[in-house]
Each structure stands twice: as C-alpha cells, then as structure tokens.
Design a protein around this motif. Structure first.
Motif, PDB file in Angstrom:
ATOM      1  N   CYS A  62      21.880 -12.523  13.876  1.00  0.00           N
ATOM      2  CA  CYS A  62      21.992 -13.864  13.282  1.00  0.00           C
ATOM      3  C   CYS A  62      22.884 -13.804  12.045  1.00  0.00           C
TER       4      CYS A  62
ATOM      5  N   HIS B 182      25.410 -18.479  19.670  1.00  0.00           N
ATOM      6  CA  HIS B 182      25.361 -19.527  18.655  1.00  0.00           C
ATOM      7  C   HIS B 182      25.824 -19.017  17.302  1.00  0.00           C
ATOM      8  N   ASP B 183      26.282 -19.961  16.488  1.00  0.00           N
ATOM      9  CA  ASP B 183      26.716 -19.666  15.125  1.00  0.00           C
ATOM     10  C   ASP B 183      25.526 -19.884  14.199  1.00  0.00           C
ATOM     11  N   TRP B 184      25.113 -18.831  13.522  1.00  0.00           N
ATOM     12  CA  TRP B 184      23.926 -18.893  12.672  1.00  0.00           C
ATOM     13  C   TRP B 184      24.263 -19.055  11.194  1.00  0.00           C
ATOM     14  N   ALA B 185      25.542 -19.108  10.862  1.00  0.00           N
ATOM     15  CA  ALA B 185      25.953 -19.224   9.460  1.00  0.00           C
ATOM     16  C   ALA B 185      25.362 -20.481   8.835  1.00  0.00           C
TER      17      ALA B 185
ATOM     18  N   GLU C 225      22.838 -25.638  16.659  1.00  0.00           N
ATOM     19  CA  GLU C 225      23.757 -25.975  15.567  1.00  0.00           C
ATOM     20  C   GLU C 225      23.372 -27.260  14.846  1.00  0.00           C
TER      21      GLU C 225
END
Length: 126
Positions: free
Chosen positions: A90, A62-65, A35
C-alpha cells in the motif's frame, strides 16, 4: 478465475506454489472504487506467512497514496509477515490499527483471539 479443486493437501500445495511465485490472479472488479474512499479496511487470510494471492492482486491494482489503510488478517497460530507485506503493498498510504485475528491451528472455526479484543478494535476504528 478458476476455483481451487482437489484434496486439502493438493490445494495447500498449490497455495504455497502460488505464494512462492508471487502469483497475482485475476480478480473480479468491485462494485465500488477504493479510490473514492479515504479510509479502506483490507483483510486477508494468512497463506504461507503472507497475504492471499487475490489480496495481493487487489492491492497491486489500486493507488493507495493519500489513503488510510486498516490491514487485518486471520491466521491459525502463526501470523507470519502478512501485515508487513500488506503495508509494503500500500505504497503512499497511512497504515492504521493493524489487527491479527487468530483461529485454532487445526483449521477449524474456533476463535482464539478474545472476542472482546476484536470488539474493542472495531470500536476504536474512526
């Protein structure tokens, strides 16, 4: 986190069962947080035409934004849909410079993808 044990065929069969079941094993935490980065390269060996279960776990955690993800894979002759599956995992990420790197189909270490092609790919990552 259990290491794989048994004969080659037993381990291959276990890998196929895990992929077919959508298994996402527990993985050790990283020393860094994805991140905290804007661009992240993620690689996987190809397991039964997709990404390895541990890579699936990593991507799901995980946050892929808003990130840029550079997916790459290794394979022994058939890349399957690993890159497409990585892209789908993703969510919200921009995907850049995907790469497939082929080794010989007998499970050996002989590189089939020309080394200069890999070098050019690496040089173009910016």
């Amino acid at each position: 986190m259990q290491p794989y044990t048994g004969s080659y065929d037993q381990i291959v069969d276990q890998g196929q069962r895990e992929v077919n079941a959508g298994y996402q094993p527990a993985i050790k935490p990283l020393a860094v947080r994805p991140e905290d980065y804007d661009v992240i390269a993620v690689g996987t060996p190809t397991w039964w035409y997709t990404m390895a279960p541990a890579v699936s776990s990593f991507l799901a955690q995980h946050d892929w934004a808003g990130k840029t993800v550079i997916p790459f894979q290794t394979h022994g002759g058939w890349p399957g849909h690993a890159i497409q599956d990585m892209k789908a995992a993703c969510k919200g990420a921009a995907i850049a410079h995907p790469m497939e790197i082929q080794f010989d189909p007998t499970g050996g270490a002989e590189l089939v993808t020309p080394e200069q092609e890999i070098t050019a790919w690496l040089e173009n990552l910016h």
